[in-house]
Design an enzyme around this catalytic site. Sequence first.
Site, mmCIF file in Angstrom:
data_model
loop_
_atom_site.group_PDB
_atom_site.id
_atom_site.type_symbol
_atom_site.label_atom_id
_atom_site.label_comp_id
_atom_site.label_asym_id
_atom_site.label_seq_id
_atom_site.Cartn_x
_atom_site.Cartn_y
_atom_site.Cartn_z
ATOM 1 N N ALA A 272 2.926 20.206 22.584
ATOM 2 C CA ALA A 272 3.750 19.154 21.973
ATOM 3 C C ALA A 272 5.005 18.868 22.786
ATOM 4 C CB ALA A 272 4.137 19.566 20.558
ATOM 5 N N LYS A 273 5.445 19.845 23.579
ATOM 6 C CA LYS A 273 6.641 19.701 24.419
ATOM 7 C C LYS A 273 7.817 19.167 23.611
ATOM 8 C CE LYS A 273 3.963 19.329 28.700
ATOM 9 N NZ LYS A 273 2.574 19.178 28.190
ATOM 10 N N ARG A 274 8.009 19.685 22.417
ATOM 11 C CA ARG A 274 9.094 19.254 21.566
ATOM 12 C C ARG A 274 10.417 19.868 22.012
ATOM 13 N NH1 ARG A 274 5.394 16.083 20.529
ATOM 14 N NH2 ARG A 274 4.598 15.686 18.444
ATOM 15 N N ASP B 94 6.251 14.188 28.820
ATOM 16 C CA ASP B 94 5.020 14.806 29.301
ATOM 17 C C ASP B 94 4.581 14.054 30.551
ATOM 18 O OD1 ASP B 94 2.518 16.231 29.438
ATOM 19 O OD2 ASP B 94 2.675 16.533 27.275
#
Lengths: 273, 273
Positions: free
Chosen positions: B95-97, A99
Amino acid sequence: MTTAQLTSEIFKKKSFLCVGLDIDLNKIPESFLEKEDPIFEFNKAIIDATHDLAVAYKPNIAFYEAYGIKGWQALQKTIDYLNENHPEVFTIADAKRGDIGNTASMYARAFFEDMEFDSVTVAPYMGKDSVEPFLAFETKHTILLALTSNQGAFDYQTKVFEGKELYKHVLETSKTYANSENLMYVVGATKAEYFTEIRKIVPDSFLLVPGVGAQGGNLQDVCANGLSKNVGLLINSTRGIIYASKGEDFAVKAREEAQKLQTEMATILEANF
Amino acid sequence: MTTAQLTSEIFKKKSFLCVGLDIDLNKIPESFLEKEDPIFEFNKAIIDATHDLAVAYKPNIAFYEAYGIKGWQALQKTIDYLNENHPEVFTIADAKRGDIGNTASMYARAFFEDMEFDSVTVAPYMGKDSVEPFLAFETKHTILLALTSNQGAFDYQTKVFEGKELYKHVLETSKTYANSENLMYVVGATKAEYFTEIRKIVPDSFLLVPGVGAQGGNLQDVCANGLSKNVGLLINSTRGIIYASKGEDFAVKAREEAQKLQTEMATILEANF
């Protein structure tokens, strides 16, 4: 833990095995489900049965997040147990976070300060300013995804621009980051033929290698091209070890499987160093 | 929530504003620190002050993870509060998983089933088999990182291979995934000049647009090139709203800032639909 200390542990234990701790409550012995904290108790049993054969443990954070608050409590207890009882093992939060700057700092704080992991895996898609906040923790290690073990790795990671594949750009660019000496890289065991090229770019870096066992990767093939002068490999096995048996003999069977890999690794170390 | 319902809410509220809930305890009024759950209480105050002006809320998960178990409890209470009191708002777990198949399924379960978010942001670096497990939840939305708002976006995302930029490959490839109709994309407001090209590839998809305000993006520029026939934009503002004041008037000031954006959005909607 420094990489020199990690290498020293590797030679002491004659092992560069990393045990994945990806706990699925459907796959552990039923007797554990009656315990107050089944995930932690299972991890503890696996660690107790394998800690002299492994130099690293790698919980994949997804498996804890999926169990909500209880999962996070089990993760905290697991890392505390490792740090208190086996401070010589290298701990990896397999989180694959990524991020922008201030947010990346929050993730780094969560895994490095609150939980006291030695390292965390990080995704490179968002570039330099998403990775450097992790590297700012100078006593910790940042493990960047380079070439992953799955089929989807071929979707973008192996595509060529400006004369080389994306994963090579990731490797090369990352060497220019502040504190880049604390970088390690994820390279899948299923991509053994790529290790020669990777070693040309990062000859000395540690590579975290998932994909041996259930995913089809082969230890000998990886070592043939992947060893560095300080070993430089952490070979992860998860399902092949922790789910070797679903019966009450799971810990004995886990140790047997870990022992097989450790024996193979000892032979490789003997032959190469 | 379907995209048709989301569009309907946008026209009802004359707003396509998403409020980011990235809580840093150093930035909220000191009086909150004495409360039992400062993060949730602050979120609740922001939601109460802005819910008629915003169609979506987006907690960035890093800010909760950084506070450990208490952070996760605050996140759960926040999503529960939204779902119980404002079921008409669209909720985004930022969450940018991104992980391989079985692991991605665990993340999807965490955010879609346990927490009941409407959507989650996902990183594309690991390819198709890291994204499809999220899309398997047919009533949910998967928001794929395409072109992010940070400087590091230029490290890899805008690099050209096989005739086009990586972010365009991500957009195009993702359209072939199972349940791709449930995809949305992250495109940074700081990259307003790219929206025309992006709309050629995904003319109807919703784009989640961070970077307005503190990061320097401009609402008018984004809308000029980014609007679709069903609006198709969720413009996120975080710091400009929730940290408009650190005093006891923070909620009043947050509402004022949200109102400014909503008024601007109402004018844009009026002019275009």
